[in-house]
Design a protein around this motif. Structure first.
Motif, PDB file in Angstrom:
ATOM      1  N   GLY A  71       0.833  -1.195   0.000  1.00  0.00           N
ATOM      2  CA  GLY A  71       0.000   0.000   0.000  1.00  0.00           C
ATOM      3  C   GLY A  71       0.869   1.247   0.000  1.00  0.00           C
ATOM      4  O   GLY A  71       2.103   1.187   0.149  1.00  0.00           O
ATOM      5  N   HIS A  72       0.216   2.394  -0.161  1.00  0.00           N
ATOM      6  CA  HIS A  72       0.933   3.670  -0.273  1.00  0.00           C
ATOM      7  C   HIS A  72       1.844   3.963   0.912  1.00  0.00           C
ATOM      8  O   HIS A  72       2.871   4.618   0.767  1.00  0.00           O
ATOM      9  CB  HIS A  72      -0.053   4.822  -0.484  1.00  0.00           C
ATOM     10  CG  HIS A  72      -0.936   5.060   0.698  1.00  0.00           C
ATOM     11  ND1 HIS A  72      -0.613   5.939   1.674  1.00  0.00           N
ATOM     12  CD2 HIS A  72      -2.120   4.505   1.055  1.00  0.00           C
ATOM     13  CE1 HIS A  72      -1.558   5.940   2.599  1.00  0.00           C
ATOM     14  NE2 HIS A  72      -2.480   5.068   2.238  1.00  0.00           N
ATOM     15  N   GLU A  73       1.528   3.437   2.078  1.00  0.00           N
ATOM     16  CA  GLU A  73       2.344   3.707   3.265  1.00  0.00           C
ATOM     17  C   GLU A  73       3.638   2.891   3.298  1.00  0.00           C
ATOM     18  O   GLU A  73       4.459   3.073   4.195  1.00  0.00           O
ATOM     19  CB  GLU A  73       1.526   3.445   4.546  1.00  0.00           C
ATOM     20  CG  GLU A  73       1.183   1.994   4.801  1.00  0.00           C
ATOM     21  CD  GLU A  73      -0.058   1.497   4.050  1.00  0.00           C
ATOM     22  OE1 GLU A  73      -0.499   0.384   4.358  1.00  0.00           O
ATOM     23  OE2 GLU A  73      -0.574   2.194   3.164  1.00  0.00           O
ATOM     24  N   HIS A  74       3.856   2.028   2.324  1.00  0.00           N
ATOM     25  CA  HIS A  74       5.028   1.157   2.316  1.00  0.00           C
ATOM     26  C   HIS A  74       6.156   1.633   1.395  1.00  0.00           C
ATOM     27  O   HIS A  74       7.049   0.849   1.068  1.00  0.00           O
ATOM     28  CB  HIS A  74       4.615  -0.268   1.901  1.00  0.00           C
ATOM     29  CG  HIS A  74       3.668  -0.903   2.853  1.00  0.00           C
ATOM     30  ND1 HIS A  74       2.403  -1.287   2.492  1.00  0.00           N
ATOM     31  CD2 HIS A  74       3.802  -1.193   4.164  1.00  0.00           C
ATOM     32  CE1 HIS A  74       1.793  -1.809   3.538  1.00  0.00           C
ATOM     33  NE2 HIS A  74       2.621  -1.760   4.568  1.00  0.00           N
ATOM     34  N   GLN A  93       9.132  -2.834  11.001  1.00  0.00           N
ATOM     35  CA  GLN A  93       8.569  -2.882   9.650  1.00  0.00           C
ATOM     36  C   GLN A  93       7.264  -3.665   9.590  1.00  0.00           C
ATOM     37  O   GLN A  93       6.561  -3.611   8.584  1.00  0.00           O
ATOM     38  CB  GLN A  93       9.588  -3.500   8.676  1.00  0.00           C
ATOM     39  CG  GLN A  93      10.798  -2.627   8.439  1.00  0.00           C
ATOM     40  CD  GLN A  93      11.846  -3.338   7.602  1.00  0.00           C
ATOM     41  OE1 GLN A  93      12.014  -4.554   7.659  1.00  0.00           O
ATOM     42  NE2 GLN A  93      12.580  -2.555   6.816  1.00  0.00           N
ATOM     43  N   GLY A 107       0.801  -5.599   7.386  1.00  0.00           N
ATOM     44  CA  GLY A 107       0.031  -4.461   6.897  1.00  0.00           C
ATOM     45  C   GLY A 107      -0.149  -4.406   5.393  1.00  0.00           C
ATOM     46  O   GLY A 107      -0.691  -3.439   4.863  1.00  0.00           O
ATOM     47  N   GLY A 141      -6.904  -0.078   0.964  1.00  0.00           N
ATOM     48  CA  GLY A 141      -6.181   1.183   0.908  1.00  0.00           C
ATOM     49  C   GLY A 141      -5.647   1.431  -0.479  1.00  0.00           C
ATOM     50  O   GLY A 141      -5.804   0.617  -1.388  1.00  0.00           O
ATOM     51  N   LEU A 144       0.624   1.159  -3.655  1.00  0.00           N
ATOM     52  CA  LEU A 144       1.888   1.820  -3.951  1.00  0.00           C
ATOM     53  C   LEU A 144       2.184   1.583  -5.421  1.00  0.00           C
ATOM     54  O   LEU A 144       2.017   0.472  -5.926  1.00  0.00           O
ATOM     55  CB  LEU A 144       3.013   1.237  -3.091  1.00  0.00           C
ATOM     56  CG  LEU A 144       4.380   1.889  -3.250  1.00  0.00           C
ATOM     57  CD1 LEU A 144       4.340   3.367  -2.844  1.00  0.00           C
ATOM     58  CD2 LEU A 144       5.419   1.137  -2.429  1.00  0.00           C
ATOM     59  N   TYR A 151       8.768   5.545  -6.261  1.00  0.00           N
ATOM     60  CA  TYR A 151       7.559   5.028  -5.644  1.00  0.00           C
ATOM     61  C   TYR A 151       6.658   6.219  -5.420  1.00  0.00           C
ATOM     62  O   TYR A 151       7.095   7.245  -4.905  1.00  0.00           O
ATOM     63  CB  TYR A 151       7.880   4.337  -4.319  1.00  0.00           C
ATOM     64  CG  TYR A 151       8.834   3.188  -4.506  1.00  0.00           C
ATOM     65  CD1 TYR A 151       8.428   2.049  -5.174  1.00  0.00           C
ATOM     66  CD2 TYR A 151      10.144   3.271  -4.058  1.00  0.00           C
ATOM     67  CE1 TYR A 151       9.304   0.994  -5.380  1.00  0.00           C
ATOM     68  CE2 TYR A 151      11.021   2.222  -4.251  1.00  0.00           C
ATOM     69  CZ  TYR A 151      10.595   1.097  -4.909  1.00  0.00           C
ATOM     70  OH  TYR A 151      11.462   0.065  -5.119  1.00  0.00           O
ATOM     71  N   THR A 153       2.613   7.843  -4.503  1.00  0.00           N
ATOM     72  CA  THR A 153       1.252   7.679  -4.006  1.00  0.00           C
ATOM     73  C   THR A 153       0.320   8.641  -4.725  1.00  0.00           C
ATOM     74  O   THR A 153      -0.876   8.536  -4.594  1.00  0.00           O
ATOM     75  CB  THR A 153       1.193   7.929  -2.487  1.00  0.00           C
ATOM     76  OG1 THR A 153       1.690   9.236  -2.220  1.00  0.00           O
ATOM     77  CG2 THR A 153       2.006   6.910  -1.746  1.00  0.00           C
TER      78      THR A 153
END
Length: 165
Positions: A71-74, A93, A107, A141, A144, A151, A153
Motif C-alpha cells: 500500500g501507499h504507506e510502504h 517494519q 500491513g 487502501g 503503492l 515510488y 502515491t
C-alpha cells in the motif's frame, strides 16, 4: 541503444509494487518487485521476474514464498528491500512469520502465498510462474505505484478517489 530505450519505455508505465519474501537457507530473504502479474484464475497463478541478486536467488529457489502487495504507506519499505544493505525484516517494519515458515508483512494490502510452477531463465532475469496456495487480504487502501523510477502515491490517490467516489 535498444536496452536504454526499453528501460525508458517502461519508466513511463506505472506498475504496482510488491515485496516477495521467503524463508531462505540463511534466514529470511526478500526483494521489491514491480513485475507481479496474475496469470490464471483457475488454477490461481501469478508471475514475476527477478534479476540475479542473492535475495532473488533465495526467493527463486525457495519451495514457497509470499507476494506482499504494498500500500501507499510502504514506500520506505519498498525502497529498503530494493537496495543492497537496506534494513529487512525488522519488528518495526511489521513482519511476522506464517505457520508454514515464510515471512509475511502484516500491513500489506494482500498476501499471496505461492509455490513455483516454472522458473524460466530469460537473459539476466528469471521469470517465475507460481501457483497461489493461499490469499490473505489485509486492510483496504491505496496501492503503492512504481513510476518513472520512483515510488509514488500521487497516482494511487487519484485511482483510489475514483474507485471510492
Amino acid at each position: 541503444m535498444l536496452s536504454e530505450r526499453f528501460k525508458a519505455a517502461f519508466r513511463r508505465y506505472p506498475t504496482g509494487v510488491a515485496i516477495i519474501s521467503a524463508a531462505g537457507p540463511d534466514g529470511p530473504a526478500g526483494l521489491t518487485v514491480s513485475s507481479v502479474a496474475s496469470v490464471s484464475l483457475d488454477p490461481a497463478a501469478l508471475s514475476f521476474s527477478v534479476m540475479g541478486s542473492p535475495s532473488a536467488r533465495a526467493v527463486v529457489e525457495a519451495p514457497s514464498f509470499v507476494v506482499n502487495l504494498l500500500g501507499h504507506e510502504h514506500a520506505g519499505l519498498a525502497h529498503d528491500f530494493a537496495r543492497r544493505g537496506g534494513p529487512r525484516f525488522t519488528p518495526e517494519q511489521g513482519w511476522d512469520v506464517l505457520p508454514t515458515g515464510e515471512p509475511v508483512l502484516l500491513g500489506a494490502l494482500a498476501r499471496l502465498r505461492a509455490a513455483p510452477l516454472h522458473r524460466v531463465p530469460v537473459g539476466d532475469s528469471t521469470v517465475v510462474v507460481a501457483a497461489v496456495l493461499e490469499v490473505i487480504l489485509g486492510p483496504e487502501g491505496a496501492p503503492l505505484i512504481h513510476h518513472a523510477r520512483e515510488y509514488t502515491t500521487a497516482l494511487a490517490g487519484i485511482l483510489w478517489e475514483t474507485k471510492t467516489a
